[in-house]
Design a protein around this motif. Structure first.
Motif: not given
Length: 351
Positions: A104-105, A128-130, A152-154, A175-176
């Motif tokens: 988890x990042x 991955x939360x960016x 994948x949250x961008x 996928x966000x």
């Protein structure tokens, strides 16, 4: 006799060695620590008093950090969760690729303009939360290596495109990518076989179409494409059996028309299904593509009797599409159809 005794003792020694190994592993796991330095207004990281290799979770969120030292990240050999959200970071260290156990990042709420290419070496990464950064692009090869990524949250960045390799994230469930500047989505989305939630809403004046392959996301449950410039939904969306939530408000939709959208998801799916199958054409004009081939002598050439022509037409004609495409996937039709041919705009079965 001596040989038999040695034979008996050897497995026993192996069992003892296995027990010692398991015991040492559990002791090693017990030594791993959770370090929480969140909300301390830190502008730089203090020299750690403990061995960084013993940390399994490091929380540095809600501080004023502007960078993370390369040397520090490289020594976090057993870290599983790294949380640095809500800082002033403009980039991540390249040594983040050394975190082979990272799952988890969270780097959301920073000023990051790009992710290092080495992030693809974090092959254990699952989330991955960016969100809320300044990303204008993602590493082009990110999808080829992060085979375990599930989320994948961008959202809330400046992304113009998602890399084509995104479609190789076969474990991805969420996928966000809302609130970006997306102009299109990758064409071969059908490879995202486990995707359950797709949110590409609020790309406003940029996103004006969706790929036909979106109808092959057979695990999709939620689809949000609201507040874009989409005029027509792909007919293939009508084939999404598991889809339970569809948000399309804020688009200048022509197909399906507003009166259909107002009736809800079921009406939208039925409309798209009928459109894909050509059911909205008048019965007098509607002809099957196979019937045309028979009529013009494409099969075996030459003339046929009316009875023979009728038999062949009945043998090959595609049944009316009312509820799903299960019939098209049966062995009877597998030779005629592939997903690519079925959902290609150029290969509609029309006049």
């Amino acid at each position: 006799m001596l040989y038999e005794q040695q034979q008996f003792e050897q497995p026993k020694m192996k069992m003892d060695m296995r027990k010692k190994t398991e015991r040492s592993k559990s002791i090693e796991e017990e030594r791993l620590e959770i370090v929480d330095l969140s909300g301390m207004s830190l502008e730089s990281l203090p020299n750690p008093s403990l061995n960084l290799a013993t940390i399994c979770k490091l929380d540095l969120s809600n501080n004023n950090l502007q960078n993370i030292p390369e040397s520090l990240t490289a020594r976090l050999l057993n870290v599983v969760v790294l949380d640095v959200h809500s800082n002033q970071l403009r980039s991540l260290p390249n040594s983040i690729g050394c975190l082979s156990k990272l799952k988890v990042l969270n780097v959301s709420g920073n000023l990051i303009e790009y992710l290092p290419k080495t992030i693809q070496n974090c092959r254990a990464l699952e989330e991955l939360n960016a969100n809320f950064n300044k990303l204008s692009q993602l590493p082009e090869t990110i999808g080829f290596e992060l085979i375990n990524l599930k989320k994948l949250a961008v959202n809330s960045n400046k992304l113009v495109f998602l890399p084509r390799s995104t479609s190789h994230l076969t474990s991805l469930k969420v996928l966000d990518a809302r609130l970006n500047c997306l102009r299109s989505l990758p064409e071969d989305l059908e490879n995202l076989i486990n995707l359950e939630t797709l949110n590409v809403s609020q790309n406003f004046q940029y996103l004006d179409s969706l790929p036909y392959s979106i109808g092959l996301l057979l695990s999709l449950v939620e689809l949000d494409v609201s507040y874009n410039k989409i005029k027509s939904l792909p007919d293939s969306i009508g084939c999404l059996k598991k889809l339970h939530k569809l948000s399309v408000e804020g688009n200048p939709l022509i197909s399906p028309p507003s009166e259909v959208v107002e009736q809800g998801l079921h009406a939208v799916k039925e409309y798209l299904c009928q459109k894909m199958n050509g059911a909205n054409q008048s019965p007098t004009k509607k002809k099957s593509w196979m019937g045309k081939l028979v009529k013009y002598g494409t099969f075996n050439g030459g003339m046929r009797s009316r009875a023979r022509e009728r038999e062949e037409r009945e043998a090959f004609i595609v049944p009316e599409y009312n509820r799903s495409i299960d019939g098209l996937a049966s062995p009877r039709y597998m030779g005629m159809f592939s997903p690519r041919r079925l959902f290609s705009p150029r290969n509609y079965f029309s006049n």
